[in-house]
Design a protein around this motif. Structure first.
Motif, PDB file in Angstrom:
ATOM      1  N   ASP A 236     -52.225  -6.449 -18.741  1.00  0.00           N
ATOM      2  CA  ASP A 236     -50.818  -6.410 -19.144  1.00  0.00           C
ATOM      3  C   ASP A 236     -49.991  -5.430 -18.313  1.00  0.00           C
ATOM      4  O   ASP A 236     -48.818  -5.175 -18.626  1.00  0.00           O
TER       5      ASP A 236
ATOM      6  N   ALA B  50     -46.671  -6.760 -16.933  1.00  0.00           N
ATOM      7  CA  ALA B  50     -45.740  -7.000 -18.032  1.00  0.00           C
ATOM      8  C   ALA B  50     -45.126  -5.694 -18.521  1.00  0.00           C
ATOM      9  O   ALA B  50     -43.913  -5.618 -18.790  1.00  0.00           O
ATOM     10  N   LEU B  51     -45.935  -4.657 -18.622  1.00  0.00           N
ATOM     11  CA  LEU B  51     -45.420  -3.352 -19.045  1.00  0.00           C
ATOM     12  C   LEU B  51     -44.455  -2.790 -18.014  1.00  0.00           C
ATOM     13  O   LEU B  51     -43.431  -2.170 -18.362  1.00  0.00           O
TER      14      LEU B  51
ATOM     15  N   VAL C  81     -42.571  -4.554 -15.990  1.00  0.00           N
ATOM     16  CA  VAL C  81     -41.331  -5.333 -16.101  1.00  0.00           C
ATOM     17  C   VAL C  81     -40.466  -4.785 -17.230  1.00  0.00           C
ATOM     18  O   VAL C  81     -39.240  -4.611 -17.077  1.00  0.00           O
ATOM     19  N   ARG C  82     -41.089  -4.474 -18.354  1.00  0.00           N
ATOM     20  CA  ARG C  82     -40.324  -3.965 -19.503  1.00  0.00           C
ATOM     21  C   ARG C  82     -39.761  -2.578 -19.216  1.00  0.00           C
ATOM     22  O   ARG C  82     -38.640  -2.256 -19.628  1.00  0.00           O
ATOM     23  N   GLN C  83     -40.514  -1.760 -18.497  1.00  0.00           N
ATOM     24  CA  GLN C  83     -39.991  -0.450 -18.097  1.00  0.00           C
ATOM     25  C   GLN C  83     -38.791  -0.615 -17.171  1.00  0.00           C
ATOM     26  O   GLN C  83     -37.773   0.068 -17.317  1.00  0.00           O
TER      27      GLN C  83
ATOM     28  N   ALA D  37     -36.794  -3.135 -17.042  1.00  0.00           N
ATOM     29  CA  ALA D  37     -35.661  -3.677 -17.801  1.00  0.00           C
ATOM     30  C   ALA D  37     -34.857  -2.550 -18.416  1.00  0.00           C
ATOM     31  O   ALA D  37     -33.619  -2.626 -18.497  1.00  0.00           O
ATOM     32  N   GLY D  38     -35.538  -1.481 -18.838  1.00  0.00           N
ATOM     33  CA  GLY D  38     -34.833  -0.332 -19.391  1.00  0.00           C
ATOM     34  C   GLY D  38     -33.976   0.382 -18.370  1.00  0.00           C
ATOM     35  O   GLY D  38     -33.018   1.080 -18.729  1.00  0.00           O
TER      36      GLY D  38
ATOM     37  N   ASP E 143     -44.695 -13.711 -20.535  1.00  0.00           N
ATOM     38  CA  ASP E 143     -44.017 -13.303 -21.773  1.00  0.00           C
ATOM     39  C   ASP E 143     -43.211 -12.018 -21.605  1.00  0.00           C
ATOM     40  O   ASP E 143     -42.778 -11.425 -22.596  1.00  0.00           O
ATOM     41  N   SER E 144     -43.009 -11.604 -20.361  1.00  0.00           N
ATOM     42  CA  SER E 144     -42.393 -10.297 -20.123  1.00  0.00           C
ATOM     43  C   SER E 144     -40.896 -10.364 -19.874  1.00  0.00           C
ATOM     44  O   SER E 144     -40.246  -9.327 -19.743  1.00  0.00           O
ATOM     45  N   GLU E 145     -40.345 -11.584 -19.750  1.00  0.00           N
ATOM     46  CA  GLU E 145     -38.935 -11.779 -19.405  1.00  0.00           C
ATOM     47  C   GLU E 145     -38.598 -11.224 -18.027  1.00  0.00           C
ATOM     48  O   GLU E 145     -37.506 -10.679 -17.794  1.00  0.00           O
TER      49      GLU E 145
END
Length: 310
Positions: free
Chosen positions: A145, A148-149, A151-153, A155-156, A175-177
């Motif tokens: 993952d 994915a993690l 990508v989410r970081q 995004a912030g 599923d990470s957008e």
């Protein structure tokens, strides 16, 4: 600035033979050695297209100078995190008639301290970037993952991400957008459980990924080009290549072309055209995962981009 996370750096060995004979001792007609890995291929192609780019990846004492020097020559700022194990090795054997055989070593099992250093280095680079690319396999020791993690970081921080992964890392990334996900035909089949045989199949996968939150999914199809979906229409880009010297790394160069075009604000159909031109330029050259700007420019006008029905 574009930052590429190509953590699993490799050393590429290319051997040219008349014909590969399993079980026999053979002498190569020629042998070449290059710094490699999918992320490195992406970064040096982005630089060849005229964009500022930096690469975060592993290095070792034996190859530190080789990689740093080659990246500097290619216009890439390399942030190498050194490990006390050998980098992985990728061996490609090309026969005179064009058939390729690849042997890929598993690479080092990266300790927690090195994993943390890679992620800290990437995070610092991400803060000064307009676009992030995560490409290739993760070194052993990283969780599936991880992308994915990341990508989410990102995004912030408001920084879009392009991801090229496979297996479980691809499933998590789906599923990470992420802004863009780029599976090839086989990876798309594994991800969905359905064979991707036709352009319609590829477009269906792209639409399904868009519904999961991937804004600009792209499915690559080798010699048939690539299919993408931008939320309104599915697009197919293709080109006829007159000769092929080395197709290894063409998907990486395609991703680099997408990254450059999207960073410049071009729509997805035009980005797809540049990506396909880069993939073709790589295939026409013997070196793995690198294009020459003049070759891309010459090929770009030959790329056919069309909207798919449905």
């Amino acid at each position: 600035m574009i930052t590429v996370a190509g953590f699993n750096t490799a050393i590429d060995h290319l051997f040219l033979l008349d014909a590969l004979v399993p079980g026999a001792v053979q002498r190569a007609l020629r042998a070449e050695l290059y710094p490699g890995g999918k992320g490195l291929h992406v970064a040096q192609t982005i630089a060849a297209l005229g964009e500022r780019v930096q690469l975060v990846g592993l290095t070792d004492a034996t190859h530190r100078n080789l990689i740093t020097r080659r990246m500097a020559e290619r216009g890439v700022l390399f942030h190498g995190v050194e490990i006390d194990q050998p980098l992985r090795t990728c061996i490609a054997v090309r026969e005179r008639e064009g058939r390729f055989t690849e042997l890929l070593s598993p690479g080092p099992n990266v300790p927690a301290s090195t994993r943390e250093q890679l992620l800290r280095t990437w995070s610092r680079c991400a803060e000064e970037s307009e676009l992030l690319v995560m490409s290739g396999s993760l070194p052993r020791g990283f969780g599936a993952d991880t992308y994915a993690l990341m990508v989410r970081q990102a995004a912030g921080m408001g920084v879009p991400c392009l991801v090229d992964a496979s297996g479980d890392a691809l499933r998590h990334a789906a599923d990470s957008e992420a802004r863009l996900l780029k599976p090839n035909r086989d990876e798309a089949s594994d991800l969905t459980g359905f064979p991707v045989r036709t352009l319609k199949d590829a477009a269906d996968v792209a639409r399904a990924l868009h519904a999961q939150g991937i804004a600009q999914p792209v499915v690559t199809l080798g010699a048939e080009g690539a299919v993408a979906f931008d939320g309104c229409a599915a697009w197919h880009a293709s080109i006829t290549v007159t000769h092929s010297a080395n197709t290894v790394g063409s998907g990486d160069c395609l991703l680099a072309g997408l990254a450059v075009a999207l960073k410049r604000g071009e729509p997805l159909d035009e980005a797809l055209g540049l990506g396909v031109a880069c993939g073709a330029a790589n295939a026409m050259d013997e070196e793995t995962g690198y294009v020459r700007r003049e070759c891309v420019d010459a090929l770009l006008g030959q790329v056919r981009v069309r909207r798919l029905d449905g």
